[in-house]
Design a protein around this motif. Structure first.
Motif, PDB file in Angstrom:
ATOM      1  N   ASP A  83       6.530  67.740 -34.347  1.00  0.00           N
ATOM      2  CA  ASP A  83       7.053  69.096 -34.572  1.00  0.00           C
ATOM      3  C   ASP A  83       6.400  69.693 -35.824  1.00  0.00           C
ATOM      4  O   ASP A  83       5.928  70.836 -35.812  1.00  0.00           O
ATOM      5  CB  ASP A  83       8.574  69.083 -34.786  1.00  0.00           C
ATOM      6  CG  ASP A  83       9.340  68.668 -33.546  1.00  0.00           C
ATOM      7  OD1 ASP A  83       9.182  67.505 -33.119  1.00  0.00           O
ATOM      8  OD2 ASP A  83      10.110  69.489 -33.005  1.00  0.00           O
ATOM      9  N   HIS A 118       8.378  58.773 -36.826  1.00  0.00           N
ATOM     10  CA  HIS A 118       8.696  59.890 -35.923  1.00  0.00           C
ATOM     11  C   HIS A 118       9.730  60.821 -36.510  1.00  0.00           C
ATOM     12  O   HIS A 118       9.696  62.022 -36.250  1.00  0.00           O
ATOM     13  CB  HIS A 118       9.006  59.347 -34.531  1.00  0.00           C
ATOM     14  CG  HIS A 118      10.383  59.486 -33.970  1.00  0.00           C
ATOM     15  ND1 HIS A 118      11.430  58.651 -34.302  1.00  0.00           N
ATOM     16  CD2 HIS A 118      10.889  60.349 -33.057  1.00  0.00           C
ATOM     17  CE1 HIS A 118      12.498  59.002 -33.601  1.00  0.00           C
ATOM     18  NE2 HIS A 118      12.204  60.024 -32.844  1.00  0.00           N
ATOM     19  N   TYR A 128      23.332  64.497 -36.565  1.00  0.00           N
ATOM     20  CA  TYR A 128      22.369  63.862 -35.641  1.00  0.00           C
ATOM     21  C   TYR A 128      22.656  62.375 -35.498  1.00  0.00           C
ATOM     22  O   TYR A 128      23.015  61.693 -36.463  1.00  0.00           O
ATOM     23  CB  TYR A 128      20.935  64.052 -36.142  1.00  0.00           C
ATOM     24  CG  TYR A 128      19.898  63.502 -35.175  1.00  0.00           C
ATOM     25  CD1 TYR A 128      19.505  64.237 -34.055  1.00  0.00           C
ATOM     26  CD2 TYR A 128      19.318  62.240 -35.375  1.00  0.00           C
ATOM     27  CE1 TYR A 128      18.569  63.732 -33.152  1.00  0.00           C
ATOM     28  CE2 TYR A 128      18.382  61.731 -34.477  1.00  0.00           C
ATOM     29  CZ  TYR A 128      18.009  62.481 -33.372  1.00  0.00           C
ATOM     30  OH  TYR A 128      17.086  61.981 -32.486  1.00  0.00           O
ATOM     31  N   GLY A 209       7.517  61.533 -27.195  1.00  0.00           N
ATOM     32  CA  GLY A 209       7.913  62.928 -27.388  1.00  0.00           C
ATOM     33  C   GLY A 209       8.521  63.533 -26.133  1.00  0.00           C
ATOM     34  O   GLY A 209       9.172  64.559 -26.180  1.00  0.00           O
ATOM     35  N   ASP A 211      10.937  62.340 -24.034  1.00  0.00           N
ATOM     36  CA  ASP A 211      11.892  61.232 -24.042  1.00  0.00           C
ATOM     37  C   ASP A 211      12.399  60.764 -22.677  1.00  0.00           C
ATOM     38  O   ASP A 211      12.464  59.576 -22.405  1.00  0.00           O
ATOM     39  CB  ASP A 211      13.108  61.614 -24.895  1.00  0.00           C
ATOM     40  CG  ASP A 211      12.724  62.164 -26.257  1.00  0.00           C
ATOM     41  OD1 ASP A 211      11.530  62.191 -26.583  1.00  0.00           O
ATOM     42  OD2 ASP A 211      13.631  62.557 -27.003  1.00  0.00           O
ATOM     43  N   TYR A 397      15.693  68.934 -19.864  1.00  0.00           N
ATOM     44  CA  TYR A 397      14.826  68.400 -20.909  1.00  0.00           C
ATOM     45  C   TYR A 397      13.393  68.173 -20.428  1.00  0.00           C
ATOM     46  O   TYR A 397      12.727  69.121 -20.053  1.00  0.00           O
ATOM     47  CB  TYR A 397      15.497  67.105 -21.375  1.00  0.00           C
ATOM     48  CG  TYR A 397      15.339  66.714 -22.809  1.00  0.00           C
ATOM     49  CD1 TYR A 397      15.326  67.629 -23.840  1.00  0.00           C
ATOM     50  CD2 TYR A 397      15.235  65.363 -23.137  1.00  0.00           C
ATOM     51  CE1 TYR A 397      15.214  67.205 -25.162  1.00  0.00           C
ATOM     52  CE2 TYR A 397      15.140  64.934 -24.443  1.00  0.00           C
ATOM     53  CZ  TYR A 397      15.113  65.862 -25.444  1.00  0.00           C
ATOM     54  OH  TYR A 397      15.014  65.423 -26.734  1.00  0.00           O
TER      55      TYR A 397
HETATM   56  O1  2M8 Z   1      16.134  64.266 -28.412  1.00  0.00           O
HETATM   57  C1  2M8 Z   1      15.959  63.808 -29.540  1.00  0.00           C
HETATM   58  O2  2M8 Z   1      16.909  63.428 -30.242  1.00  0.00           O
HETATM   59  C2  2M8 Z   1      14.576  63.706 -30.125  1.00  0.00           C
HETATM   60  C3  2M8 Z   1      14.287  62.264 -30.478  1.00  0.00           C
HETATM   61  O3  2M8 Z   1      13.069  62.162 -31.132  1.00  0.00           O
HETATM   62  O4  2M8 Z   1      13.517  64.142 -29.242  1.00  0.00           O
HETATM   63  C4  2M8 Z   1      13.303  65.497 -28.883  1.00  0.00           C
HETATM   64  O5  2M8 Z   1      13.327  66.385 -29.981  1.00  0.00           O
HETATM   65  C5  2M8 Z   1      12.316  66.212 -30.978  1.00  0.00           C
HETATM   66  C6  2M8 Z   1      12.514  67.287 -32.033  1.00  0.00           C
HETATM   67  O6  2M8 Z   1      12.156  68.545 -31.528  1.00  0.00           O
HETATM   68  C7  2M8 Z   1      10.915  66.255 -30.346  1.00  0.00           C
HETATM   69  O7  2M8 Z   1       9.952  65.890 -31.298  1.00  0.00           O
HETATM   70  C8  2M8 Z   1      10.807  65.323 -29.140  1.00  0.00           C
HETATM   71  O8  2M8 Z   1       9.572  65.514 -28.516  1.00  0.00           O
HETATM   72  C9  2M8 Z   1      11.949  65.552 -28.151  1.00  0.00           C
HETATM   73  O9  2M8 Z   1      11.788  66.773 -27.490  1.00  0.00           O
END
Ligand code: 2M8
Length: 475
Positions: A83, A118, A128, A209, A211, A397
């Motif tokens: 990101d 990450h 979170y 990324g 997921d 998603y």
């Molecule tokens: O769902 C989550 O908690 C996170 C975990 O890393 O992933 C999403 O969200 C992150 C933050 O936007 C992205 O980097 C990932 O690609 C994905 O879309």
């Protein structure tokens, strides 16, 4: 938007005069060569774009946590790896110093072995899960996860260096970041490809990324769920569960985290012990492109031996990519390293070899034909999964929705291979989604509706760095 959508792209000669500062930080007037009469300001017909750019700027400013940008309030309150690298492209149109700072903050959390995590947990947040206490990477200088994400940063550094107006700053920052980027890319070669196959392994769906990509259904199903401590998901407090990964996926995501934590994220062990090990197309395509850009930087900085080292990686990866190509399907596919099988799911990651420049002309033609078919099936592209598949889910998603960052990468690739019309079509779709539905995490390709987190940083960044320069409204 349908196939007849037509966008005017910036003429090459106008591009030559284009300032990297598409948007002056002090004003909302946007410089779009070919689209705007700069003497008179923004034409009325471009008002929607002007508003979008103003909103994008506000989003980055509001999500700025003092040198790093969170993806979205509440849902993602920390610094995420890819990101940030993408968001830096957006910052560069507003404030180049701030763009470099975004990357510096990310690399301030780099591990000694080269891994760039990450997530970086700069400041505590209750919104979170799983946070730093679950990851437990205690011996690191700051709280981070113990896995990585697609390595976009070198691509961003090259762009900031090449296109930045402040050349002195660019030279200084590129020199500082170069050894850090190199250490990360070397980490990929050793920790994630110990047998020297040319392609690197991804050990957790969060690393990809994407997921809950349908590509991971089979390999993730083979991960046994351990008796992990009970937990409460916080994502479902922010976003409708119909848009998020399912519980059985989360149980496995967490199982993997606890298994990795048990060996203290020792990268020499993880590759061999992880019950999830795939050759992910997204990671490998991004890494391939990032290696090309790192090699370019090495030459710029006079690091010729390093350039040769990178040539070796690229050469090997180039050959290995062919093993991921399914000629019958006209698509690249990810692979399960533990079974040795190509994974059947056709996902938008299958088009990313275009972004990498690793596809042959023939493969590119097949990808373009496949993409065209996909676009004809939906209102707005690019869906993240084959819209003709029985388990296509337009709202969930990475199992159907459109992501602006992936559209940017694929468009860049299409253009490099000469598919200008198709690139324009994807740009038109993306622009239309943002204008009509706002700046969200992702979009429903069937209805166009915004989904996931609102006021989303990387979508705002794509608006500033890509759409503002590439398109005018449909003609
Ligand atoms: O769902 C989550 O908690 C996170 C975990 O890393 O992933 C999403 O969200 C992150 C933050 O936007 C992205 O980097 C990932 O690609 C994905 O879309």
């Amino acid at each position: 938007m349908g196939p007849v959508a037509c966008l005017t792209t910036v003429p090459a000669e106008a591009q030559a005069h284009q300032s990297f500062h598409a948007n002056d930080a002090a004003s909302a007037v946007v410089v779009i060569p070919g689209a705007i009469n700069t003497d008179k300001g923004v034409n009325d017909e471009y008002e929607p774009l002007k508003n979008l750019l103003e909103l994008s700027k506000q989003i980055l400013t509001e999500n700025d946590r003092g040198g790093y940008t969170i993806p979205a309030k509440g849902l993602y309150p920390y610094q995420w790896n890819w990101d940030s690298a993408l968001v830096a492209l957006g910052w560069a149109t507003l404030d180049e110093g701030r763009a470099w700072q975004e990357l510096e903050m990310l690399f301030s959390a780099q591990w000694e072995d080269g891994l760039v995590p990450h997530i970086v947990f700069h400041k505590p947040s209750p919104t979170y899960f799983p946070g730093p206490e679950i990851w437990g990477t205690v011996e690191q200088p700051m709280g981070t996860t113990g896995i990585t994400q697609p390595p976009v940063a070198a691509i961003t550094v090259r762009k900031l260096y090449e296109e930045g107006v402040n050349k002195e700053l660019a030279m200084q920052k590129a020199k500082e970041l170069f050894p850090k980027l190199l250490a990360w890319h070397r980490w990929f070669q050793t920790a994630r490809d110990p047998h020297g196959t040319g392609l690197v392994a991804t050990l957790h769906p969060w690393e990809s990324g994407m997921d809950n990509s349908p590509a991971w259904d089979e390999p993730l199903h083979n991960v046994p769920v351990d008796p992990i401590p009970p937990y409460v998901r916080k994502d479902l407090g922010h976003v409708d569960s119909a848009m998020r990964p399912k519980q059985e996926e989360y149980d496995r995501f967490l199982t993997l985290v606890y298994r990795f934590r048990a060996v203290n994220y020792d990268c020499t062990k993880l590759y061999f012990l992880s019950p999830f090990r795939v050759t992910d197309l997204c990671t490998n395509a991004v890494l391939y492109r990032a290696n090309l850009d790192l090699r370019w930087l090495a030459t710029e900085l006079g690091e010729n031996e390093i350039a040769e080292e990178i040539d070796g990686w690229v050469e090997k990866a180039h050959k290995a990519f062919d093993t991921l190509y399914d000629a019958e399907a006209g698509m690249y596919k990810s692979k399960d390293q533990l079974t040795g099988k190509l994974l059947a799911a056709k996902t938008s990651a299958g088009f990313l070899p275009l972004f990498a420049r690793v596809a042959s002309a023939e493969q590119a033609a097949a990808l373009a034909a496949t993409l065209e078919r996909w676009l004809d099936c939906v209102k707005s592209g690019i869906p993240s999964y084959d819209p003709e598949a029985a388990n296509f889910e337009p709202l969930r998603y990475w199992r159907g929705p459109v992501w602006a960052i992936i559209n940017w990468m694929i468009t860049d690739g299409l253009r490099a291979y000469g598919y200008e019309d198709l690139a324009c079509r994807v740009e038109a779709d993306t622009y239309e989604l943002l204008v009509s539905h706002g700046i969200s995490e992702y979009y429903n390709p069937v209805t166009g509706a915004a989904a996931g987190g609102k006021l989303f940083s990387w979508t705002a960044a794509m608006c500033l760095a890509w759409l503002s320069k590439a398109v005018t409204p449909a003609c």
